[in-house]
Write an enzyme that holds these catalytic residues in place. Structure first.
Site, PDB file in Angstrom:
ATOM      1  N   HIS A  85       0.408  11.543 -27.816  1.00 23.28           N
ATOM      2  CA  HIS A  85       1.170  12.487 -26.993  1.00 23.28           C
ATOM      3  C   HIS A  85       1.533  13.759 -27.757  1.00 23.28           C
ATOM      4  O   HIS A  85       1.851  14.775 -27.153  1.00 23.28           O
ATOM      5  CB  HIS A  85       2.412  11.813 -26.389  1.00 23.28           C
ATOM      6  CG  HIS A  85       3.532  11.556 -27.345  1.00 23.28           C
ATOM      7  ND1 HIS A  85       3.764  10.328 -27.915  1.00 23.28           N
ATOM      8  CD2 HIS A  85       4.509  12.367 -27.821  1.00 23.28           C
ATOM      9  CE1 HIS A  85       4.827  10.392 -28.698  1.00 23.28           C
ATOM     10  NE2 HIS A  85       5.302  11.619 -28.648  1.00 23.28           N
ATOM     11  N   ASP A 139      -1.134   5.038 -27.679  1.00 23.16           N
ATOM     12  CA  ASP A 139      -0.586   6.333 -28.078  1.00 23.16           C
ATOM     13  C   ASP A 139      -0.895   6.661 -29.546  1.00 23.16           C
ATOM     14  O   ASP A 139      -0.017   6.642 -30.408  1.00 23.16           O
ATOM     15  CB  ASP A 139       0.924   6.326 -27.835  1.00 23.16           C
ATOM     16  CG  ASP A 139       1.577   7.677 -28.066  1.00 23.16           C
ATOM     17  OD1 ASP A 139       0.851   8.686 -28.121  1.00 23.16           O
ATOM     18  OD2 ASP A 139       2.817   7.716 -28.176  1.00 23.16           O
ATOM     19  N   SER A 237       7.936  11.685 -33.554  1.00 23.74           N
ATOM     20  CA  SER A 237       6.732  11.091 -32.996  1.00 23.74           C
ATOM     21  C   SER A 237       5.545  11.206 -33.934  1.00 23.74           C
ATOM     22  O   SER A 237       5.329  12.242 -34.559  1.00 23.74           O
ATOM     23  CB  SER A 237       6.352  11.769 -31.682  1.00 23.74           C
ATOM     24  OG  SER A 237       7.152  11.302 -30.638  1.00 23.74           O
TER      25      SER A 237
END
Length: 279
Positions: A85, A139, A237
């Site tokens: 992402h 992801d 992230s």
């Protein structure tokens, strides 16, 4: 601006998305950190985790904090793992190959210290085609660098069956993200000590069927504290989760930061290795 549903979730670790939307909505090129950052953590020098890198684009996120928007983990001298992402069009404003100044920053503890460490261009980005932005399954992305990272900047990966994945074990997550859950971004690298949690804890916290993602025990792992406290947060992230000196996870998603009953969810590195055919 019309936002996709996952951008308005309560801090699902696709936080790079939230940052990009905030910057564009404000009509500003000012730097905005993207995905999860460390809650309940402590400062750490980059030399203590030389495989922790920052993803950067000044064109997209401005010069403050060196354009940092996500984290990554160096698993080879020209290979970095990060979250899929982080490479999303909503984050970068287009496909990663169109971001001409996409770089990784290595050896820099303080993002404000532009003269420290190195900035290495990303030559190519491979984003897992099976990534599902609703369930958050798959992801991860693989970045290939234009030149090698310094020697000693690589961390080994924990394969299937490695005791580093054992529930209850100690682990550490690293990043430059939010330290309060309220948009308080430090410039220096931080780390937080967490515990690897049983899959059942995350299956109960994230059963799926709604907007909060679905925990998949084969490809994900759970870490944090069930009563809240230490956790990753926005801006973190793609960053590394390390146990027993080996990489076991990448910061991926969750609800809130350090919230009781909502532990952090990470991509399981052993499943990434299986998917890519790495041994």
């Amino acid at each position: 601006m019309r936002m996709r549903r996952r951008l308005v979730r309560a801090l699902v670790r696709p936080l790079a998305l939230a940052a990009a939307v905030t910057a564009l909505s404000a009509g500003s090129t000012a730097s905005v950190a993207a995905d999860r950052a460390v809650i309940g953590g402590f400062p750490v020098d980059a030399s203590q985790s030389p495989w922790t890198v920052a993803l950067s684009s000044r064109d997209r996120f401005g010069g403050t904090r060196s354009g940092q928007f996500c984290g990554g983990a160096a698993v080879g001298r020209t290979t970095v793992l990060t979250a899929a992402h982080c490479m999303d069009r909503d984050v970068l404003g287009g496909p990663p190959e169109r971001v001409k100044d996409l770089k990784v920053i290595t050896g820099r503890t303080d993002l404000l210290a532009d003269r420290d460490g190195q900035e290495i261009a990303v030559r190519s980005a491979w984003v897992n085609p099976a990534y599902d932005g609703v369930s958050n399954i798959g992801d991860f992305a693989v970045l290939t660098l234009a030149r090698p990272l310094p020697a000693g900047s690589v961390i080994g990966m924990a394969a299937d069956g490695d005791p580093a994945y054992a529930p209850g074990g100690a682990a550490t997550v690293y990043g430059w993200g939010d330290i309060s859950g309220a948009g308080e971004y430090p410039s220096d690298l931080r780390a937080a000590r967490v515990r690897v949690l049983p899959d059942a804890s995350c299956e109960e916290a994230y059963p799926g069927g709604g907007a909060d993602g679905t925990y998949d025990a084969r490809s994900m792992l759970c870490a944090g504290e069930m009563d809240g406290g230490r956790d990753a947060c926005q801006g973190d992230s793609g960053g590394p989760l390390v146990a027993r000196g080996r990489l076991i996870g990448l910061v991926s998603w969750g609800i809130g930061c350090g919230r009781a009953g909502s532990p952090g969810v990470y991509m399981r590195v052993s499943d990434i290795m299986r998917t890519l055919g790495w041994r």
